[in-house]
Design an enzyme around this catalytic site. Structure first.
Site, PDB file in Angstrom:
ATOM      1  N   PHE A 138       0.854  -1.188   0.000  1.00 30.12           N
ATOM      2  CA  PHE A 138       0.000   0.000   0.000  1.00 30.12           C
ATOM      3  C   PHE A 138       0.897   1.248   0.000  1.00 30.12           C
ATOM      4  O   PHE A 138       1.923   1.267   0.659  1.00 30.12           O
ATOM      5  CB  PHE A 138      -0.886  -0.054   1.244  1.00 30.12           C
ATOM      6  CG  PHE A 138      -1.990   0.955   1.260  1.00 30.12           C
ATOM      7  CD1 PHE A 138      -3.157   0.728   0.553  1.00 30.12           C
ATOM      8  CD2 PHE A 138      -1.857   2.135   1.976  1.00 30.12           C
ATOM      9  CE1 PHE A 138      -4.186   1.661   0.575  1.00 30.12           C
ATOM     10  CE2 PHE A 138      -2.872   3.069   2.005  1.00 30.12           C
ATOM     11  CZ  PHE A 138      -4.042   2.833   1.293  1.00 30.12           C
ATOM     12  N   ASP A 215       1.637  -5.135   8.460  1.00 25.07           N
ATOM     13  CA  ASP A 215       0.466  -4.296   8.232  1.00 25.07           C
ATOM     14  C   ASP A 215      -0.740  -5.235   8.096  1.00 25.07           C
ATOM     15  O   ASP A 215      -0.779  -6.084   7.192  1.00 25.07           O
ATOM     16  CB  ASP A 215       0.664  -3.466   6.961  1.00 25.07           C
ATOM     17  CG  ASP A 215      -0.501  -2.505   6.698  1.00 25.07           C
ATOM     18  OD1 ASP A 215      -1.645  -2.843   7.060  1.00 25.07           O
ATOM     19  OD2 ASP A 215      -0.257  -1.453   6.094  1.00 25.07           O
ATOM     20  N   TYR A 240     -11.493   0.629  10.156  1.00 30.98           N
ATOM     21  CA  TYR A 240     -12.661   1.037   9.351  1.00 30.98           C
ATOM     22  C   TYR A 240     -12.941   0.094   8.181  1.00 30.98           C
ATOM     23  O   TYR A 240     -13.895   0.292   7.458  1.00 30.98           O
ATOM     24  CB  TYR A 240     -12.520   2.480   8.848  1.00 30.98           C
ATOM     25  CG  TYR A 240     -11.218   2.789   8.116  1.00 30.98           C
ATOM     26  CD1 TYR A 240     -11.030   2.406   6.805  1.00 30.98           C
ATOM     27  CD2 TYR A 240     -10.195   3.471   8.755  1.00 30.98           C
ATOM     28  CE1 TYR A 240      -9.842   2.686   6.149  1.00 30.98           C
ATOM     29  CE2 TYR A 240      -9.010   3.758   8.111  1.00 30.98           C
ATOM     30  CZ  TYR A 240      -8.829   3.363   6.802  1.00 30.98           C
ATOM     31  OH  TYR A 240      -7.651   3.633   6.165  1.00 30.98           O
ATOM     32  N   LYS A 241     -12.104  -0.943   8.018  1.00 21.94           N
ATOM     33  CA  LYS A 241     -12.334  -1.893   6.929  1.00 21.94           C
ATOM     34  C   LYS A 241     -13.236  -3.025   7.445  1.00 21.94           C
ATOM     35  O   LYS A 241     -14.418  -2.821   7.642  1.00 21.94           O
ATOM     36  CB  LYS A 241     -10.984  -2.350   6.386  1.00 21.94           C
ATOM     37  CG  LYS A 241     -10.288  -1.189   5.643  1.00 21.94           C
ATOM     38  CD  LYS A 241      -8.890  -1.443   5.203  1.00 21.94           C
ATOM     39  CE  LYS A 241      -8.397  -0.232   4.409  1.00 21.94           C
ATOM     40  NZ  LYS A 241      -6.954  -0.215   4.203  1.00 21.94           N
ATOM     41  N   ARG A 389     -12.065  -4.403  -7.596  1.00 23.56           N
ATOM     42  CA  ARG A 389     -11.833  -5.147  -6.367  1.00 23.56           C
ATOM     43  C   ARG A 389     -13.160  -5.429  -5.691  1.00 23.56           C
ATOM     44  O   ARG A 389     -13.929  -4.515  -5.420  1.00 23.56           O
ATOM     45  CB  ARG A 389     -10.940  -4.295  -5.471  1.00 23.56           C
ATOM     46  CG  ARG A 389     -10.056  -5.066  -4.560  1.00 23.56           C
ATOM     47  CD  ARG A 389      -9.086  -4.149  -3.859  1.00 23.56           C
ATOM     48  NE  ARG A 389      -9.768  -3.091  -3.128  1.00 23.56           N
ATOM     49  CZ  ARG A 389      -9.210  -2.401  -2.129  1.00 23.56           C
ATOM     50  NH1 ARG A 389      -7.977  -2.655  -1.751  1.00 23.56           N
ATOM     51  NH2 ARG A 389      -9.876  -1.446  -1.512  1.00 23.56           N
TER      52      ARG A 389
HETATM   53  C1  LIG Z   1      -6.208   0.989   4.058  1.00 30.67           C
HETATM   54  C2  LIG Z   1      -4.743   0.775   4.273  1.00 30.67           C
HETATM   55  C3  LIG Z   1      -3.946   1.718   4.946  1.00 30.67           C
HETATM   56  C4  LIG Z   1      -4.560   3.023   5.355  1.00 30.67           C
HETATM   57  O1  LIG Z   1      -3.818   3.798   6.228  1.00 30.67           O
HETATM   58  P1  LIG Z   1      -4.533   5.080   6.860  1.00 30.67           P
HETATM   59  O2  LIG Z   1      -3.512   5.681   7.725  1.00 30.67           O
HETATM   60  O3  LIG Z   1      -5.761   4.611   7.574  1.00 30.67           O
HETATM   61  O4  LIG Z   1      -4.923   5.988   5.736  1.00 30.67           O
HETATM   62  C5  LIG Z   1      -2.630   1.399   5.191  1.00 30.67           C
HETATM   63  N1  LIG Z   1      -2.096   0.219   4.766  1.00 30.67           N
HETATM   64  C6  LIG Z   1      -2.835  -0.690   4.094  1.00 30.67           C
HETATM   65  C7  LIG Z   1      -2.230  -1.977   3.654  1.00 30.67           C
HETATM   66  C8  LIG Z   1      -4.169  -0.431   3.811  1.00 30.67           C
HETATM   67  O5  LIG Z   1      -4.899  -1.318   3.131  1.00 30.67           O
END
Ligand SMILES: *Cc1c(COP(=O)(O)O)cnc(C)c1O
Length: 417
Positions: A138, A215, A240-241, A389
């Site tokens: 990401f 992560d 939030y996911k 997705r």
């Molecule tokens: C959604 C996501 C993030 C998001 O990070 P935020 O700080 O909440 O914006 C980080 N890493 C991965 C792998 C994600 O899927």
């Protein structure tokens, strides 16, 4: 009306059967209904709100915030990040108490963890001068690693990950050396849904004397994780996911107990200090996971997560994963019947044990198609350059809903090709 694809009827029958025998099916009714929604296929980006959260927010305003006012901090709120952290650790992460905290955003948590890990591993003073990351992680993870490497004068060794798959133990083994300080990887790849081999890669890092930061954004609440058992050093992820915490809800961080003593907080704030309310001069870290905290915790933002955690505790993460595997399997079968004949390709692992909770399909027309799908109430998300997705959140998504969405994708696609 487009003509029915061969196999459509069998798919519809199977979806009905799967829904009928799904022990988690009743949970769908606990979520807020969305007007005009045909199929929500993006629960992996933003989980749906629970009905009970609307009541809980009201109650919180009246009783907790309105009723207790500033007293609320001493009575409950100051401990809430650790209480919820422990619950999340137990329900989803395989983490014993006192190692998980709800705080900040994933980006900020990862920064703190990676920065601290680099120092723990020896940083500049030692021969460990490399951070290992992968090219398909990401963006926030990649940018953070780049920033920390620049701050600390470290080198990044990039693993070239296959965007339709992910980082394999073989690739990790080739990259990790005696120069590695920290390895930073996603457990479930945000693009392909590839499920990395957590225990194997953690062990590879440790065997080389390096530390690992996982992560868990696309794992938490979807795929069981065993942080303590795998011997993981650090982890972070969103709520939030799959944890339905709501837009921008605070993230979580895990610091293994054995690192607490030496963990050096890079964002020294007042609430991570020992005896914070003495307001004394000079910073000295609080004990345990409390030293990870920087400032005032976002209590209001934790309310939806608290409700969702109750559901996960009730069903158990194993049942959620079981349904998740069935959902992605069904989506892949539906893809082969409905979409593959139109030139769509699968960009996710075909084997269930290497796949998280979402499935990515590719076609050059998907970029243009996504807005039309959204307008029609079918909501997947688009990942450049040509990925659609499909996030299939087990507690809120039915098999029938997944099929409805994919039938619509077929209709819209056949219109434009
Ligand atoms: C959604 C996501 C993030 C998001 O990070 P935020 O700080 O909440 O914006 C980080 N890493 C991965 C792998 C994600 O899927």
């Amino acid at each position: 009306m487009s003509k029915l694809a061969t196999g459509s009827l069998e798919l519809a029958n199977r979806a009905a059967e799967l829904d009928a025998e799904d022990p988690l099916a009743p949970y769908g009714a606990l979520f807020v209904e969305s007007e005009g929604l045909v199929a929500y296929l993006d629960g992996n980006s933003l989980g749906r709100p629970l009905r009970r959260t609307a009541e809980e927010v009201r109650r919180f305003i009246d009783e907790d915030w309105g009723g207790r006012l500033i007293r609320g901090w001493d009575e409950r709120w100051l401990d809430e990040p650790f209480v919820l952290g422990d619950r999340l650790g137990a329900a989803c992460l395989g983490a014993g108490p006192g190692q998980t905290v709800i705080a900040d955003s994933t980006t900020v948590n990862l920064y703190k963890l990676i920065r601290a890990a680099v120092e723990l591993a020896g940083g500049l003073e030692s021969s460990r001068t490399e951070i290992i990351a992968d090219t398909d992680n990401f963006p926030t993870d990649r940018y953070l690693v780049e920033g920390i490497a620049a701050e600390r004068g470290l080198t990044i060794r990039w693993i070239k990950a296959d965007p339709s798959s992910g980082v394999t133990p073989t690739q990790a083994a080739e990259a990790i050396t005696e120069r590695t300080a920290v390895v930073v990887l996603s457990h479930v790849a945000y693009r392909s849904g590839y499920l990395a081999d957590g225990p194997a890669i953690t062990e590879l890092a440790h065997r080389a004397g390096a530390l690992i930061v996982w992560d868990l954004c696309h794992s938490a609440g979807s795929v069981p994780v065993a942080l303590d058992e795998w011997g993981v050093d650090f982890a972070a992820g969103c709520t939030y996911k799959y944890l339905n915490g709501g837009p921008g809800s605070p993230a979580f961080a895990y610091v293994a107990e054995r690192h607490h003593e030496a963990f050096r907080q890079p964002v020294q704030g007042w609430l991570g200090r020992r005896e914070a309310f003495e307001m004394a001069s000079g910073y000295g870290p609080a004990d345990g996971i409390r030293r990870f905290v920087s400032g005032t915790p976002p209590i209001f933002g934790m309310l939806p997560l608290r409700d969702m955690l109750s559901l996960v505790e009730e069903t158990g993460i194993a049942a959620i994963r079981e349904k998740s595997v069935k959902l992605t399997e069904f989506a892949i079968d539906a893809h082969r019947t409905l979409l593959e004949p139109l030139g769509v390709t699968l960009a996710s692992p075909a084997e269930a044990e290497r796949r998280g909770g979402h499935v990515t399909l590719e076609h050059p027309a998907f970029r243009a198609l996504t807005q039309r799908l959204w307008d029609g109430g079918v909501i997947p998300d688009f990942r450049a350059p040509q990925g659609l997705r499909l996030g299939l959140s087990p507690l809120s998504t039915s098999f029938g809903e997944a099929l409805r969405g994919m039938e619509t994708v077929r209709e819209e696609l056949s219109r434009v090709i």
